[in-house]
Structure formats: structure tokens, C-alpha cells
Design a protein around this motif. Structure first.
Motif, PDB file in Angstrom:
ATOM      1  N   ARG A 249       2.514  -0.332  -1.571  1.00  0.00           N
ATOM      2  CA  ARG A 249       1.327  -1.059  -0.761  1.00  0.00           C
ATOM      3  C   ARG A 249       0.202  -0.258  -0.318  1.00  0.00           C
ATOM      4  N   ALA A 250       0.235   1.267  -0.307  1.00  0.00           N
ATOM      5  CA  ALA A 250      -0.770   1.974   0.031  1.00  0.00           C
ATOM      6  C   ALA A 250      -1.532   1.872  -0.979  1.00  0.00           C
ATOM      7  N   PHE A 251      -1.217   1.947  -2.414  1.00  0.00           N
ATOM      8  CA  PHE A 251      -1.992   2.036  -3.719  1.00  0.00           C
ATOM      9  C   PHE A 251      -2.684   0.648  -3.597  1.00  0.00           C
ATOM     10  N   GLU A 252      -2.000  -0.511  -3.420  1.00  0.00           N
ATOM     11  CA  GLU A 252      -2.544  -1.747  -3.549  1.00  0.00           C
ATOM     12  C   GLU A 252      -3.696  -1.825  -2.655  1.00  0.00           C
ATOM     13  N   LEU A 253      -3.635  -1.339  -1.283  1.00  0.00           N
ATOM     14  CA  LEU A 253      -4.611  -1.545  -0.414  1.00  0.00           C
ATOM     15  C   LEU A 253      -5.967  -0.568  -0.849  1.00  0.00           C
ATOM     16  N   CYS A 254      -5.713   0.567  -1.368  1.00  0.00           N
ATOM     17  CA  CYS A 254      -6.725   1.364  -1.734  1.00  0.00           C
ATOM     18  C   CYS A 254      -7.563   0.793  -3.018  1.00  0.00           C
ATOM     19  N   ALA A 255      -6.931  -0.219  -3.649  1.00  0.00           N
ATOM     20  CA  ALA A 255      -7.401  -0.886  -4.934  1.00  0.00           C
ATOM     21  C   ALA A 255      -7.910  -2.185  -4.347  1.00  0.00           C
ATOM     22  N   GLY A 256      -8.173  -2.408  -2.976  1.00  0.00           N
ATOM     23  CA  GLY A 256      -8.861  -3.641  -2.656  1.00  0.00           C
ATOM     24  C   GLY A 256      -7.746  -4.759  -2.665  1.00  0.00           C
ATOM     25  N   ASP A 257      -6.503  -4.420  -2.321  1.00  0.00           N
ATOM     26  CA  ASP A 257      -5.287  -5.239  -2.080  1.00  0.00           C
ATOM     27  C   ASP A 257      -4.900  -6.034  -3.466  1.00  0.00           C
ATOM     28  N   ASP A 258      -4.935  -5.099  -4.537  1.00  0.00           N
ATOM     29  CA  ASP A 258      -4.728  -5.616  -5.746  1.00  0.00           C
ATOM     30  C   ASP A 258      -3.019  -5.584  -5.996  1.00  0.00           C
ATOM     31  N   PRO A 259      -2.508  -6.606  -6.181  1.00  0.00           N
ATOM     32  CA  PRO A 259      -0.983  -6.651  -6.400  1.00  0.00           C
ATOM     33  C   PRO A 259      -0.775  -6.051  -7.803  1.00  0.00           C
ATOM     34  N   ASP A 260      -1.643  -5.808  -8.856  1.00  0.00           N
ATOM     35  CA  ASP A 260      -0.963  -5.435  -9.897  1.00  0.00           C
ATOM     36  C   ASP A 260      -0.881  -3.764  -9.677  1.00  0.00           C
ATOM     37  N   VAL A 261      -1.654  -3.147  -8.963  1.00  0.00           N
ATOM     38  CA  VAL A 261      -1.471  -1.939  -8.635  1.00  0.00           C
ATOM     39  C   VAL A 261      -0.121  -1.637  -7.926  1.00  0.00           C
ATOM     40  N   GLY A 262       0.126  -2.331  -7.085  1.00  0.00           N
ATOM     41  CA  GLY A 262       1.459  -2.220  -6.400  1.00  0.00           C
ATOM     42  C   GLY A 262       2.702  -2.400  -7.518  1.00  0.00           C
ATOM     43  N   ALA A 263       2.436  -3.540  -8.145  1.00  0.00           N
ATOM     44  CA  ALA A 263       3.493  -3.768  -9.151  1.00  0.00           C
ATOM     45  C   ALA A 263       3.535  -2.470 -10.085  1.00  0.00           C
ATOM     46  N   ASP A 264       2.544  -1.791 -10.507  1.00  0.00           N
ATOM     47  CA  ASP A 264       2.677  -0.717 -11.240  1.00  0.00           C
ATOM     48  C   ASP A 264       3.510   0.545 -10.604  1.00  0.00           C
ATOM     49  N   HIS A 265       3.065   0.605  -9.276  1.00  0.00           N
ATOM     50  CA  HIS A 265       3.871   1.656  -8.753  1.00  0.00           C
ATOM     51  C   HIS A 265       5.067   1.533  -8.569  1.00  0.00           C
ATOM     52  N   ILE A 266       5.586   0.077  -8.477  1.00  0.00           N
ATOM     53  CA  ILE A 266       7.013  -0.366  -8.503  1.00  0.00           C
ATOM     54  C   ILE A 266       7.591   0.010  -9.654  1.00  0.00           C
ATOM     55  N   ALA A 267       7.030  -0.538 -10.848  1.00  0.00           N
ATOM     56  CA  ALA A 267       7.625  -0.088 -12.212  1.00  0.00           C
ATOM     57  C   ALA A 267       7.861   1.387 -12.330  1.00  0.00           C
ATOM     58  N   ARG A 268       6.857   2.358 -12.038  1.00  0.00           N
ATOM     59  CA  ARG A 268       7.188   3.843 -12.205  1.00  0.00           C
ATOM     60  C   ARG A 268       8.042   4.173 -11.271  1.00  0.00           C
ATOM     61  N   SER A 269       8.383   3.573 -10.119  1.00  0.00           N
ATOM     62  CA  SER A 269       9.302   3.896  -9.195  1.00  0.00           C
ATOM     63  C   SER A 269      10.616   3.476 -10.018  1.00  0.00           C
ATOM     64  N   ARG A 270      10.596   2.369 -10.392  1.00  0.00           N
ATOM     65  CA  ARG A 270      11.985   2.086 -11.048  1.00  0.00           C
ATOM     66  C   ARG A 270      12.503   3.040 -12.256  1.00  0.00           C
ATOM     67  N   THR A 271      11.398   3.483 -12.907  1.00  0.00           N
ATOM     68  CA  THR A 271      11.950   4.423 -13.936  1.00  0.00           C
ATOM     69  C   THR A 271      12.436   5.831 -13.216  1.00  0.00           C
ATOM     70  N   LEU A 272      11.994   6.088 -11.960  1.00  0.00           N
ATOM     71  CA  LEU A 272      12.612   7.486 -11.259  1.00  0.00           C
ATOM     72  C   LEU A 272      14.087   7.269 -10.757  1.00  0.00           C
TER      73      LEU A 272
END
Length: 179
Positions: A122-145
Motif C-alpha cells: 500500500r505504501a508503494f501504491e500511494l507513492c506511485a499516485g495510488d497505482d494498484p499495479d504497483v501494489g500488486a507487484d509488491h504482493i507478487a514479490r512478497s509471494r516469492t519470499l
């Protein structure tokens, strides 16, 4: 699926693995908080405490104190209108809280496992103008962790609870993808 009265077995090594995951998901968002509030070390202290526990330190009051400090930093950032910094600090709260995952089969405990990833996203989304794709990308990276141990622990709990705004949506997305 477990119900609220079920006690879940959790070993110390499993708790450490969950904390390691939570710390790894939260740490990238520190840059957001520290860029906005460079003199406030409370979220970093919380994340460092989670890492120390993951690396073998004992669960101590210092971890809880770190979580509370990061929580206060999140509130202060929110009150100052700095939503991205607030969510980044909430990721730190969740990372430290992972060390205190309760062995009760309650959906709310999923936040201790996945909350750091959701708030960082959510923090990354907000930094990117509330872009949900940015949040989805972090969730995808987190999934790999998420190690097999983290996934196994997660599956012992009921699915993530409703609510929590956009961070809650991101949490439920990660939860569903890991189950």
C-alpha cells in the motif's frame, strides 16, 4: 479449516521463519518512511528487532517496544497527512508483531504473517499516485519470499479477515495466492 477455539502448534523455528518473511516484506518500504521522516528511526528499529529474532535472538520486550514505537510513528505520519509513510511504518509494526504470532486459529492472526507485505504494498501504491499495479507487484514479490514453512504456518489459520481498507484487500490477495 480451523475454528476460533483451535490451538495451533507453532515451533520457535517456525516463528522465526515467519518473522524473517515479514521483515523481508517490510524492509523495502523503509525508504518511503525515511525519505519523509529521516530523523525518525522507530520503524527501522522495529524491523531490525524482527530480523534479530529471525536470526536467533530471543523474543523480548524490545521487540514489542519496537512495534509500539513504529505504531506511534505510523499514527504521527497519518496525522500529518503522510499516508505512504504511515503505511510504511505499519509494515514495520507488522514485521515486529510477527514474532508474537498467537497459536490460536483466528483469522486476525493472518495479519501477523502477511500484514507487513500488505502495508508495504500500500505504501508503494500511494507513492506511485495510488497505482494498484504497483501494489500488486509488491504482493507478487512478497509471494516469492514466502518459504514453504511460512505457507504451511499460514494454512493452519483461517483465511484473512474482511476489512482493513486497501491494505486489507492486498492482504487477502496475498493470502489467497499462498493457499
Amino acid at each position: 479449516m480451523a475454528d476460533d477455539s483451535t490451538t495451533i502448534e507453532l515451533s520457535r523455528s517456525e516463528l522465526r521463519e515467519v518473522a524473517r518473511f515479514a521483515e523481508a516484506c517490510a524492509r523495502p518500504a523503509l525508504v518511503i518512511f525515511e525519505r519523509d521522516r529521516p530523523d525518525d528511526r522507530r520503524p527501522r528499529t522495529a524491523i531490525d528487532a524482527a530480523r534479530a529474532f529471525a536470526d536467533g535472538a530471543e523474543r523480548t520486550k524490545a521487540i514489542r517496544d519496537g512495534a509500539w514505537g513504529a505504531f506511534r510513528a505510523a499514527q504521527e505520519a497519518r496525522d500529518a497527512g503522510r499516508a505512504a509513510a504511515s503505511d510504511a511504518a505499519r509494515a514495520a509494526v507488522a514485521a515486529a508483531s510477527a514474532a508474537f504470532l498467537h497459536p490460536l486459529a483466528k483469522a486476525t492472526q493472518v495479519k501477523h504473517i502477511l500484514g507487513s507485505a500488505a502495508h508495504a504494498a500500500r505504501a508503494f501504491e500511494l507513492c506511485a499516485g495510488d497505482d494498484p499495479d504497483v501494489g500488486a507487484d509488491h504482493i507478487a514479490r512478497s509471494r516469492t519470499l514466502a518459504s514453504p514453512v511460512v505457507v504451511d504456518v499460514l494454512r493452519r489459520y483461517p483465511a484473512a479477515p474482511p476489512g482493513g481498507g486497501r491494505a486489507g484487500e492486498l492482504l487477502r490477495r496475498l493470502d489467497a495466492s499462498l493457499r
